[in-house]
Design a protein around this motif. Structure first.
Motif, PDB file in Angstrom:
ATOM      1  N   ASP A   1      -3.234   5.868   1.405  1.00 14.53           N
ATOM      2  CA  ASP A   1      -4.236   5.251   1.764  1.00 14.53           C
ATOM      3  C   ASP A   1      -5.821   6.138   1.449  1.00 14.53           C
ATOM      4  OD1 ASP A   1      -6.740   3.805   2.515  1.00 14.53           O
ATOM      5  OD2 ASP A   1      -6.285   5.032   4.611  1.00 14.53           O
TER       6      ASP A   1
ATOM      7  N   SER B   1      -7.121   1.801  -1.600  1.00 17.26           N
ATOM      8  CA  SER B   1      -6.127   1.986  -1.971  1.00 17.26           C
ATOM      9  C   SER B   1      -5.105   2.556  -2.692  1.00 17.26           C
ATOM     10  CB  SER B   1      -5.103   1.519  -0.547  1.00 17.26           C
ATOM     11  OG  SER B   1      -5.488   1.806   0.702  1.00 17.26           O
TER      12      SER B   1
ATOM     13  N   ILE C   1       0.515  -1.082  -0.367  1.00 20.29           N
ATOM     14  CA  ILE C   1      -0.459  -0.389   0.122  1.00 20.29           C
ATOM     15  C   ILE C   1       0.765   0.967  -0.353  1.00 20.29           C
ATOM     16  CG2 ILE C   1      -1.420   1.535   1.375  1.00 20.29           C
ATOM     17  CD1 ILE C   1      -2.890  -1.203   2.198  1.00 20.29           C
TER      18      ILE C   1
ATOM     19  N   GLN D   1      -7.801  -1.036   3.892  1.00 22.09           N
ATOM     20  CA  GLN D   1      -7.129  -0.970   2.535  1.00 22.09           C
ATOM     21  C   GLN D   1      -7.608  -0.716   1.367  1.00 22.09           C
ATOM     22  OE1 GLN D   1      -7.642  -4.195   4.442  1.00 22.09           O
ATOM     23  NE2 GLN D   1      -7.298  -6.009   2.766  1.00 22.09           N
TER      24      GLN D   1
ATOM     25  N   HIS E   1     -11.721  -4.910   6.190  1.00 22.02           N
ATOM     26  CA  HIS E   1     -10.583  -4.400   5.113  1.00 22.02           C
ATOM     27  C   HIS E   1     -10.758  -3.229   4.882  1.00 22.02           C
ATOM     28  CE1 HIS E   1     -12.021  -8.668   4.311  1.00 22.02           C
ATOM     29  NE2 HIS E   1     -10.366  -9.231   4.525  1.00 22.02           N
TER      30      HIS E   1
ATOM     31  N   ARG F   1      -8.805   5.577  -0.554  1.00 19.29           N
ATOM     32  CA  ARG F   1     -10.177   5.043   0.090  1.00 19.29           C
ATOM     33  C   ARG F   1     -11.230   5.714  -0.951  1.00 19.29           C
ATOM     34  NH1 ARG F   1     -11.157   3.972   6.379  1.00 19.29           N
ATOM     35  NH2 ARG F   1      -8.491   3.657   6.917  1.00 19.29           N
TER      36      ARG F   1
ATOM     37  N   VAL G   1      -5.890  -6.014  -2.177  1.00 18.70           N
ATOM     38  CA  VAL G   1      -7.048  -5.164  -2.276  1.00 18.70           C
ATOM     39  C   VAL G   1      -7.468  -6.478  -3.334  1.00 18.70           C
ATOM     40  CG1 VAL G   1      -6.603  -2.874  -1.777  1.00 18.70           C
ATOM     41  CG2 VAL G   1      -6.132  -3.744  -4.291  1.00 18.70           C
TER      42      VAL G   1
END
Length: 296
Positions: free
Chosen positions: A8, A279, A5, A276, A274, A10, A241
């Protein structure tokens, strides 16, 4: 190859990521979140801009700034500036919207359409037909339809050095190869090179310097698949992801693959377990990419 990652974000639906070598930054859109991202990879400085409608694609312009697909229109845009409409697509098909878009090697902008799967608030809307097509927009603004309206969810655009055009239909779980005529600016002789691949469904892709296709496997695929331009699987990179959506090579040596992802349709319980999802992912030592063409 290690996938980690990197940011982040989102994103509801992160898409259409590109690398600006001049700014040493990544740009991408969040379709459902109605925003454009910019991320400087060294400082990790992040900027974002809201959009007046769903942003579907973004590309660099030779004159500076960007060319963008929104839900219905193709626009010119400068950070902190207004969206200037350049072309309108499928005014006769109000239930369709734009999806994939990319600057071609000749400086034109190619976009593709699909039946609109988004309500006004960004929530999912049922689809019941395959009505998408591919269009070419030249720098004068002339729009030319290149295929019939026969695709479900249009994704992936890549032009190989030996004049092939790669394209995907997510609904059909298929990746296609067309013959590309660089003089006539047309595509023909479609053939299927990947069909029914078991890991997720095909979303966005990019080509590396050897014309291999790096394809994001969305809808639970949790991976990027590396195929030859003939459709042979070379590698599968596992991701943290589950819905990877788009990818590009970036960094000064173009050896890091950056991958956007989505949290579209995911439940609150799944996202709590989850976080992440959505990301931006970085995959080091993934090969070597090529610089994005610029519109104009």
């Amino acid at each position: 190859m290690q996938a980690d990652i990197f940011f982040d974000a989102r994103d509801v639906v992160g898409e259409s990521i590109i690398w600006s070598s001049e700014e040493r930054s990544l740009y991408w859109v969040d379709i459902g979140g109605k925003r454009i991202h910019r991320l400087e990879i060294e400082s990790r400085r992040h900027d974002s801009w809201m959009t007046p409608d769903f942003p579907t694609s973004i590309g660099l312009r030779k004159d500076g700034g960007f060319i963008m697909g929104l839900r219905r229109e193709v626009c010119f845009w400068q950070p902190d500036g207004k969206f200037e409409i350049f072309a309108e697509i499928e005014n006769d098909l109000p239930d369709n919207r734009l999806n994939e878009g990319r600057v071609a090697p000749d400086g034109s902008f190619w976009v593709s359409t699909m039946q609109n799967n988004l309500n006004a608030d960004g929530s999912p809307k049922d689809m019941d037909r395959a009505s998408g097509a591919i269009y070419r927009i030249d720098p004068s603004g002339q729009v030319r339809q290149l295929t019939p309206n026969e695709y479900g969810i249009t994704n992936t655009m890549g032009w190989t050095r030996d004049n092939r055009f790669l394209f995907a239909d997510t609904v059909a779980n298929a990746i296609y190869c067309f013959s590309y005529d660089p003089t006539a600016k047309t595509i023909s002789k479609r053939r299927t090179i990947v069909e029914g691949f078991a890991r997720g469904l095909p979303d966005g892709s990019c080509l590396d310097a050897e014309d291999n296709l790096w394809n994001c496997r969305v809808v639970g695929g949790s991976a990027v698949a590396k195929f030859t331009a003939d459709g042979d699987l070379l590698h599968l990179v596992e991701l943290p992801v589950s819905w990877p959506t788009s990818c590009t090579f970036g960094g000064d040596d173009l050896t890091t693959l950056y991958v956007t992802s989505a949290r579209f349709t995911m439940t609150a319980d799944h996202l709590a377990e989850h976080p992440q999802e959505g990301s931006l992912i970085a995959i080091g030592n993934a090969g070597r990419g090529v610089l994005e063409p610029k519109f104009g």
